[in-house]
Design an enzyme around this catalytic site. Structure first.
Site, PDB file in Angstrom:
ATOM      1  CG  HIS A 234      -2.153  -1.161   1.444  1.00  0.00           C
ATOM      2  ND1 HIS A 234      -2.803  -1.228   0.059  1.00  0.00           N
ATOM      3  CD2 HIS A 234      -2.308  -2.044   2.434  1.00  0.00           C
ATOM      4  CE1 HIS A 234      -3.717  -2.346   0.248  1.00  0.00           C
ATOM      5  NE2 HIS A 234      -3.304  -2.677   1.531  1.00  0.00           N
TER       6      HIS A 234
ATOM      7  CG  ASP B 178      -2.912  -8.434   0.740  1.00  0.00           C
ATOM      8  OD1 ASP B 178      -2.117  -8.582   1.599  1.00  0.00           O
ATOM      9  OD2 ASP B 178      -3.973  -7.685   0.728  1.00  0.00           O
TER      10      ASP B 178
ATOM     11  CG  HIS C 295      -6.756  -5.331   1.789  1.00  0.00           C
ATOM     12  ND1 HIS C 295      -5.824  -6.446   2.772  1.00  0.00           N
ATOM     13  CD2 HIS C 295      -7.677  -4.941   2.275  1.00  0.00           C
ATOM     14  CE1 HIS C 295      -6.963  -6.392   3.504  1.00  0.00           C
ATOM     15  NE2 HIS C 295      -7.987  -5.605   3.331  1.00  0.00           N
TER      16      HIS C 295
ATOM     17  CG  ASP D 240      -5.024 -10.172   3.176  1.00  0.00           C
ATOM     18  OD1 ASP D 240      -4.615 -10.630   2.338  1.00  0.00           O
ATOM     19  OD2 ASP D 240      -4.792  -8.997   3.605  1.00  0.00           O
TER      20      ASP D 240
HETATM   21 ZN   LIG Z   1      -4.214  -7.056   2.635  1.00  0.00          ZN
END
Ligand SMILES: [Zn+2]
Length: 309
Positions: free
Chosen positions: A125, A162, A164, A245
């Site tokens: 991120h 991931d 996200h 995740d």
């Molecule tokens: Zn994540």
């Protein structure tokens, strides 16, 4: 040849406070498990000491200086709403970035065939000039720039599994025709980016957004598109942003992947790219917040790396 496992103890100094999901135990459970299993096909290695020159390939000087000045003498401070740092975070942050350098050099020097970096904090991120979502330095982007600049690769693929969207990595390589960035992620969801319309200047970004509730079967079907893109791009080196995740037990997101899926996903990436990359794959830990799911899924991910020839 063996599989490299890159880690150091300094992740324990990065304290995010009681109740924070990005906790010290995330890496402890992975490492303790590999120690217990004592698999002779793993070659353990420490991160390299990373220079500012290498970090500067990815992050702005002002941002690097800001990060260096931000470590508190005691207690905690924060770089964004949920990115907490403590007095010992500095070593962990620079070792996390240094781990991918050690992994790449190890593959290039034929110390091991491929590698997994078990480190924290995660990185995907974080953009050129901003910390976000528990991430401070973008470890995988630093590794990718290192492959382009030091080893002169012309085609590097980053596969971000991931749950996200890897918005920081996407930002950094949005205009870079030498890098294919592929991300599967829950959408709409944090951090808000990752639509199919975000394609990169050279059509070098492939986002595969999937809804909350996505099952193993739905995910694996969608992942075929990622594999097709990898096949078309013919990467010389593959990097994996390995977040775990998307597992059904993860508390931060709503995908329903099972532990065994991580073995198959990894195997499919390796099979699809082997004719171009000759098995040169480096994976680095991103998210994953259920400790048992993280321990078991990372183990199956590494099993696929070990088994692949
Ligand atoms: Zn994540």
């Amino acid at each position: 040849m063996k599989t490299g496992l890159i880690t150091s103890d300094t992740y324990q100094n990065h304290d995010t406070g009681t109740g924070h999901p990005e906790q010290i135990a995330r890496v402890s459970v992975i490492i303790d498990n590999f120690k217990k299993l004592n698999n002779k096909n793993l070659l353990w290695k420490k991160p390299s000491i990373i220079s500012d020159e290498i970090i500067l390939t990815t992050h702005d000087l002002e941002y690097i200086n800001l990060v260096k000045k931000s470590f508190p003498k005691k207690s905690f401070s924060s770089l964004d709403g949920d990115t907490i740092i403590s007095p010992g975070s500095k070593e962990a942050i620079f070792d996390a970035a240094g781990s991918i350098i050690a992994a790449i050099d190890g593959v290039e020097n034929k110390e091991f065939k491929n590698a997994f970096c078990s480190v924290r904090p995660p990185g995907h991120h974080s953009s050129q000039n901003k910390a976000a979502g528990f991430c401070i330095l973008n470890n995988i982007a630093i590794g990718c720039q290192y492959l382009l600049k030091k080893y002169k690769y012309k085609k590097v693929a980053i596969v971000d599994i991931d749950v996200h969207h890897g918005n920081g990595t996407q930002d950094i390589f949005y205009n870079n025709e030498n890098v294919l960035f592929i991300s599967t992620h829950q959408y709409p969801y944090y951090p808000g980016t990752g639509s199919e319309q975000e394609r990169g200047k050279f059509n070098n970004i492939t986002n595969i957004p999937l809804p909350a509730g996505t099952s193993s079967e739905e995910y694996l079907n969608a992942f075929e598109y990622a594999l097709k893109k990898l096949e078309d791009f013919k990467p010389e080196f593959v990097l994996i942003s390995a977040g775990f995740d998307a597992h059904e037990d993860d508390p931060l997101a709503q995908f329903r992947l099972k532990t065994e899926d991580y073995y198959h996903i990894t195997k499919r990436i390796l099979e699809t790219t082997k004719n171009f990359s000759h098995g040169k794959v480096v994976s680095i830990l991103e998210g994953g917040y259920d400790l048992k799911a993280l321990q078991d899924s990372s183990k199956r991910h590494v099993d696929a790396l070990i088994e692949f020839n």
